[in-house]
Design a protein around this motif. Structure first.
Motif, PDB file in Angstrom:
ATOM      1  N   TYR A 172       0.811  -1.195   0.000  1.00 39.17           N
ATOM      2  CA  TYR A 172       0.000   0.000   0.000  1.00 39.17           C
ATOM      3  C   TYR A 172       0.856   1.261   0.000  1.00 39.17           C
ATOM      4  CZ  TYR A 172      -3.701   3.222   1.230  1.00 39.17           C
ATOM      5  OH  TYR A 172      -4.581   4.262   1.218  1.00 39.17           O
TER       6      TYR A 172
ATOM      7  N   GLN B  70       2.215   1.969  -3.381  1.00 36.29           N
ATOM      8  CA  GLN B  70       1.183   2.494  -4.277  1.00 36.29           C
ATOM      9  C   GLN B  70       1.010   3.997  -4.075  1.00 36.29           C
ATOM     10  OE1 GLN B  70      -2.145   0.074  -3.169  1.00 36.29           O
ATOM     11  NE2 GLN B  70      -1.791  -1.411  -4.808  1.00 36.29           N
TER      12      GLN B  70
ATOM     13  N   TYR C  14       4.068   5.663  -5.634  1.00 35.00           N
ATOM     14  CA  TYR C  14       3.949   5.631  -7.093  1.00 35.00           C
ATOM     15  C   TYR C  14       2.933   6.655  -7.571  1.00 35.00           C
ATOM     16  CZ  TYR C  14       2.960   3.994 -11.793  1.00 35.00           C
ATOM     17  OH  TYR C  14       2.765   3.934 -13.139  1.00 35.00           O
ATOM     18  N   HIS C  15       1.806   6.719  -6.893  1.00 29.63           N
ATOM     19  CA  HIS C  15       0.763   7.679  -7.258  1.00 29.63           C
ATOM     20  C   HIS C  15       1.283   9.116  -7.112  1.00 29.63           C
ATOM     21  CE1 HIS C  15      -3.139   9.523  -7.723  1.00 29.63           C
ATOM     22  NE2 HIS C  15      -2.965  10.160  -6.574  1.00 29.63           N
TER      23      HIS C  15
END
Length: 101
Positions: free
Chosen positions: A1, A4, A7-8
């Motif tokens: 998580y 993520q 990365y976002h």
């Protein structure tokens, strides 16, 4: 998580056109700093704690392993301070000025 979210954040910074290039680079740098500073507690506290708990529940004679784990956990605040000073650009510049004298 966590990866993520990182990365976002990097993707959003890459395509966000409402920011100047200098501000975008600053946000990229500070996101990298945050990721590195977040890794310190995981490596120096959560991993040794997990190992110590595993040794206990697996009923392994791990007196030496547990002692090493607690020593690593005790060094957490020192190494976290070093990570903050060495990765945050403002602190790093100030520290270089002090050392340079």
């Amino acid at each position: 998580y966590f990866f993520q979210i990182a990365y976002h954040t990097f993707t959003t910074l890459r395509v966000h056109s409402g920011m100047s290039e200098k501000m975008r680079e600053y946000h990229r740098t500070m996101t990298k700093v945050l990721i590195l500073q977040s890794a310190v507690p995981v490596v120096l506290f959560q991993v040794p704690l997990s190992i110590s708990i595993s040794v206990y529940f697996l009923n392994i004679d791990g007196s030496m392993i547990t002692a090493i784990c607690f020593t690593v956990m005790a060094s957490y605040s020192f190494f976290h301070s070093i990570a903050v000073i060495s990765t945050t650009p403002v602190y790093r510049r100030h520290f270089k000025k002090i050392i340079g004298r």
